[in-house]
Design a protein around this motif. Structure first.
Motif, mmCIF file in Angstrom:
data_model
loop_
_atom_site.group_PDB
_atom_site.id
_atom_site.type_symbol
_atom_site.label_atom_id
_atom_site.label_comp_id
_atom_site.label_asym_id
_atom_site.label_seq_id
_atom_site.Cartn_x
_atom_site.Cartn_y
_atom_site.Cartn_z
ATOM 1 N N ALA A 34 0.602 -1.068 -0.117
ATOM 2 C CA ALA A 34 0.029 0.007 -0.206
ATOM 3 C C ALA A 34 0.726 0.737 0.140
ATOM 4 O O ALA A 34 0.727 2.288 -0.437
ATOM 5 N N PHE A 66 -8.784 4.823 -1.347
ATOM 6 C CA PHE A 66 -8.946 3.858 -0.446
ATOM 7 C C PHE A 66 -9.007 2.608 -0.290
ATOM 8 O O PHE A 66 -8.788 1.717 0.743
ATOM 9 N N LEU A 67 -7.866 1.727 -1.286
ATOM 10 C CA LEU A 67 -7.320 0.464 -1.159
ATOM 11 C C LEU A 67 -6.625 1.003 0.376
ATOM 12 O O LEU A 67 -5.987 -0.573 0.508
ATOM 13 N N ALA A 69 -6.393 2.208 2.681
ATOM 14 C CA ALA A 69 -7.225 2.156 3.521
ATOM 15 C C ALA A 69 -7.503 1.193 3.930
ATOM 16 O O ALA A 69 -7.406 0.492 5.364
ATOM 17 N N GLY A 70 -8.390 0.206 2.974
ATOM 18 C CA GLY A 70 -8.351 -1.064 3.562
ATOM 19 C C GLY A 70 -7.157 -1.992 3.739
ATOM 20 O O GLY A 70 -6.598 -3.108 4.241
ATOM 21 N N ALA A 71 -5.756 -1.104 3.267
ATOM 22 C CA ALA A 71 -4.984 -1.988 3.339
ATOM 23 C C ALA A 71 -4.803 -2.176 5.348
ATOM 24 O O ALA A 71 -4.221 -2.844 5.927
ATOM 25 N N CYS A 72 -4.240 -1.014 5.406
ATOM 26 C CA CYS A 72 -4.092 -0.491 6.683
ATOM 27 C C CYS A 72 -5.359 -1.132 8.016
ATOM 28 O O CYS A 72 -4.922 -1.923 9.123
ATOM 29 N N TYR A 73 -6.445 -1.599 7.400
ATOM 30 C CA TYR A 73 -7.913 -2.235 8.499
ATOM 31 C C TYR A 73 -7.146 -3.793 7.856
ATOM 32 O O TYR A 73 -7.850 -3.987 9.118
ATOM 33 N N LEU A 74 -7.117 -4.395 7.227
ATOM 34 C CA LEU A 74 -7.250 -5.654 7.256
ATOM 35 C C LEU A 74 -5.633 -5.801 8.238
ATOM 36 O O LEU A 74 -5.222 -6.707 8.822
#
Length: 130
Positions: A34, A66-67, A69-74
């Motif tokens: 990311a 957005f990708l 942010a999704g990687a951080c959340y995952l």
């Protein structure tokens, strides 16, 4: 121990935050992707294809917001699950087991003949007959 505190070398062995695990490696790789991919300018240094009239450069970079942010959340979910499993006693998710299999009970397991004999002896001392 606070979040910024560094433990003593003797106690660091028991602290799961300082162990390198497959989950931590996976979270690191996810976060590196990311971070690094949006820095590779040759992947998006062009005008086409356009999306709703926006050049590729703009919508690609916006997509990576957005990708990332999704990687951080995952990565957060993976590390939180590992920490929760460790707190709940499932240490095998952090480190593989090294002791005997759990189905082998030790010799002094509760409910063996020694415990029963002690219970009978205690009931006779207090004047309780069976």
């Amino acid at each position: 121990m606070g979040i910024d505190d560094v433990p003593d070398p003797e106690s660091a062995d028991g602290d799961p935050r300082w162990r390198l695990t497959p989950t931590k490696i996976l979270a690191t790789v996810i976060l590196l992707v990311a971070i690094v991919v949006p820095l590779l300018t040759w992947t998006y240094a062009r005008d086409t294809p356009r999306l709703f009239g926006f050049p590729f450069f703009y919508w690609y970079q916006f997509l990576w917001v957005f990708l990332a942010a999704g990687a951080c959340y995952l990565a957060y979910l993976l590390l939180r699950r590992e920490a929760r499993d460790y707190r709940n006693g499932r240490h095998d998710t952090v480190n593989p087991p090294t002791g005997p299999p759990p189905d082998e009970a030790p010799d002094d397991a509760p409910g063996d003949a020694t415990d029963d004999a002690l219970a009978d002896d205690a009931s006779h001392r207090h004047g309780k007959a069976e």
